[in-house]
Write an enzyme that holds these catalytic residues in place. Structure first.
Site, PDB file in Angstrom:
ATOM      1  N   ASP A   1       0.843  -1.196   0.000  1.00 14.35           N
ATOM      2  CA  ASP A   1       0.000   0.000   0.000  1.00 14.35           C
ATOM      3  C   ASP A   1       0.882   1.251   0.000  1.00 14.35           C
ATOM      4  O   ASP A   1       2.038   1.207   0.429  1.00 14.35           O
ATOM      5  CB  ASP A   1      -0.883   0.022   1.250  1.00 14.35           C
ATOM      6  CG  ASP A   1      -1.879  -1.128   1.259  1.00 14.35           C
ATOM      7  OD1 ASP A   1      -2.146  -1.692   0.181  1.00 14.35           O
ATOM      8  OD2 ASP A   1      -2.371  -1.456   2.357  1.00 14.35           O
TER       9      ASP A   1
HETATM   10  N1  URA Z   1      -1.261  -5.882   3.951  1.00 15.85           N
HETATM   11  C1  URA Z   1      -1.768  -4.630   3.909  1.00 15.85           C
HETATM   12  O1  URA Z   1      -2.811  -4.368   4.471  1.00 15.85           O
HETATM   13  N2  URA Z   1      -1.082  -3.699   3.214  1.00 15.85           N
HETATM   14  C2  URA Z   1       0.102  -3.932   2.609  1.00 15.85           C
HETATM   15  O2  URA Z   1       0.685  -3.028   2.021  1.00 15.85           O
HETATM   16  C3  URA Z   1       0.607  -5.225   2.679  1.00 15.85           C
HETATM   17  C4  URA Z   1      -0.085  -6.195   3.349  1.00 15.85           C
END
Ligand code: URA
Length: 248
Positions: A103
């Protein structure tokens, strides 16, 4: 599939006619056996080719670990904001892309490569490659919540998540708000959704390992380094492209 002589010359081992002579002269092995036919078809990612006992790989494959900072997206292009590839402007390697996504606000280990076959296999839901995250959460977890996360929780998909591993960091002295979670899948926002499923919230997320590769401690956010040969081999093993016993 590609001809053996073409593969070897693409690996920049010699000219096409030189490599043909070496093959006919018995200097080349494919998967452990001498191959004298220059026209033999091989799979670049699944067959092992040795020239005078030295492993041959096509040049042009590049493998990096990036310590992704928050605020950049894990994509090859984005209209609005910088992507992780902005850090690689000065490398000569072509067609790099991130192996999967973190993310925008997640930091930590992101593998960057141009090896599509390896990336594809590492991300395959069938492979269950471990991903380890350091997770800051709003409140400490109860034993029951840890048990639920470790058994698999409902995050609104067809099936519950696969069992995760949860370790509370810092032992008894910690306030319990930092945990290490290992998951074997890569569903969209998976960690955030898993914590949400146990009435909690992620306040900080950093990936610290992807399969056998661990984020190097002294790699600053925004910095990257090439993976070592050992790390690439270990990743190929995790992807089922290389046999562990062949390397011992
Ligand atoms: N899980 C999440 O919620 N975000 C990420 O970036 C990676 C794993």
């Amino acid at each position: 599939m590609v001809r053996l002589d073409k593969f070897l010359s693409d690996c920049q081992k010699g000219t096409r006619s030189q490599v043909k002579n070496w093959i006919r002269g018995g200097q080349v092995k494919v998967n452990g056996s001498i191959e004298k036919d220059p026209g033999r078809k091989i799979g670049e990612d699944c067959d092992e080719v040795l020239l005078r006992e030295e492993i041959c790989r096509k040049r042009g494959f590049a493998y990096y670990m990036l310590n992704k900072p928050a605020g950049v997206v894990s994509a090859t292009e984005d209209h609005l904001t910088d992507t992780v590839l902005a850090f690689f402007k000065d490398t000569l390697d072509r067609e790099l892309f991130p192996v999967g996504r973190l993310d925008k606000d997640t930091t930590g280990l992101l593998l960057i490569t141009n090896d599509g076959a390896l990336a594809h296999r590492l991300l395959s839901p069938k492979r269950h490659v471990d991903k380890v995250y350091e997770v800051r959460i709003r409140k400490a977890l109860t034993e029951d919540e840890i048990h639920r996360l470790e058994s698999g929780v409902d995050i609104g998909e067809e099936k519950p998540t696969m069992p995760a591993r949860v370790v509370v960091s810092g032992g008894a002295a910690s306030d319990g708000k930092v945990i290490q979670m290992t998951i074997h899948e890569g569903k969209f926002h998976q960690i955030k959704r898993m914590l949400f499923a146990v009435d909690n919230e992620v306040t900080g997320l950093k990936r610290i390992a992807f399969g056998p590769v661990k984020l190097e401690d002294n790699l600053k956010e925004g910095a990257y380094r090439e993976l070592t040969k050992e790390e690439v081999t270990a990743l190929r093993q995790a992807a089922g492209l290389e046999n562990a016993s062949e390397n011992t």
